[in-house]
Design a protein around this motif. Sequence first.
Motif, mmCIF file in Angstrom:
data_model
loop_
_atom_site.group_PDB
_atom_site.id
_atom_site.type_symbol
_atom_site.label_atom_id
_atom_site.label_comp_id
_atom_site.label_asym_id
_atom_site.label_seq_id
_atom_site.Cartn_x
_atom_site.Cartn_y
_atom_site.Cartn_z
ATOM 1 N N LEU A 10 -34.933 35.111 54.834
ATOM 2 C CA LEU A 10 -36.280 35.669 54.806
ATOM 3 C C LEU A 10 -36.811 35.543 53.388
ATOM 4 O O LEU A 10 -36.317 36.184 52.466
ATOM 5 C CB LEU A 10 -36.244 37.135 55.243
ATOM 6 N N ARG A 19 -43.701 37.801 54.304
ATOM 7 C CA ARG A 19 -42.364 37.227 54.374
ATOM 8 C C ARG A 19 -42.351 36.131 55.435
ATOM 9 O O ARG A 19 -43.118 36.187 56.407
ATOM 10 C CB ARG A 19 -41.326 38.290 54.738
ATOM 11 N N ILE A 20 -41.456 35.151 55.263
ATOM 12 C CA ILE A 20 -41.377 34.037 56.197
ATOM 13 C C ILE A 20 -39.922 33.634 56.395
ATOM 14 O O ILE A 20 -39.136 33.620 55.445
ATOM 15 C CB ILE A 20 -42.212 32.835 55.711
ATOM 16 N N ILE A 21 -39.577 33.315 57.638
ATOM 17 C CA ILE A 21 -38.225 32.871 57.970
ATOM 18 C C ILE A 21 -38.110 31.376 57.672
ATOM 19 O O ILE A 21 -38.944 30.581 58.108
ATOM 20 C CB ILE A 21 -37.913 33.145 59.448
ATOM 21 N N SER A 87 -41.608 35.281 62.407
ATOM 22 C CA SER A 87 -42.265 35.596 61.134
ATOM 23 C C SER A 87 -43.594 36.308 61.355
ATOM 24 O O SER A 87 -43.925 37.267 60.654
ATOM 25 C CB SER A 87 -42.493 34.311 60.319
#
Length: 254
Positions: A10, A19-21, A87
Amino acid sequence: MVELKQDERLDYLLAEELRIIQSPSVFSFSLDAVLLARFASVPKTRGAIVDLCSGNGVVPLLMSARTKVPIIGVEIQERLYDMAVRSVAYNGLGEQIRMVHGDLKQSPQQLGKEKYTLVTCNPPYFLTPSQNEMNANEHFAIARHEIMCTLEDCIVSASQLLKQGGKAAFVHRPGRLLDIVTLMRTYRLEPKRIRFVYPKAGNKEANTVLVEGIKDGAADLKILPPLFVYDDKGEYTDEVRTLLYGDEPPFLRR
């Protein structure tokens, strides 16, 4: 909480406080995606957006910080689509962003023709890969090479999705600029803004180009000031640092 699978992590989108996967073995976004999201003429409160070749949803996530309008991301790879969906949910943006698992060539029929205000696209840059490249990592090969779609496919779909006067923004390599401009004009997207991105000032060639056009627009092309990624010390320039970490410069405000 967010469910992370296999080697996922993450990461932060610092300027947007999101936040981004990501996954190093499947997909991690590049600076190109950030440049596209900040270059595109994003409508503030009215309209709707489609992002083609959406990957893990980075461009919709980045644009969501600049607008209240609905955003649809289209991604053909199921693993990347799944990462994007999680996400979006983690950031609480499910009411604004909708991810679609599908082929962008079918998007106009599935999402509706001539309905959208903006279409963005970070398409595959390279022609069909060798078998060795395919065998090494199918996810990377599909993201980077014209396997599932061509540049023409992307431009055709963008044109069909856009209402008259809508805008399409692309990021690509300068070596394809003539192809991009020719195809855009063929499919009713008049190029209006171009910006070249250079690794650093000096004798380095541009390695990225940003292009935006208007559907059925009048001919009036503007070449914007160049963007330099690194300074003489090998550090991000002030503008790129701002794009990544916040405090948007006046040049990019709309």
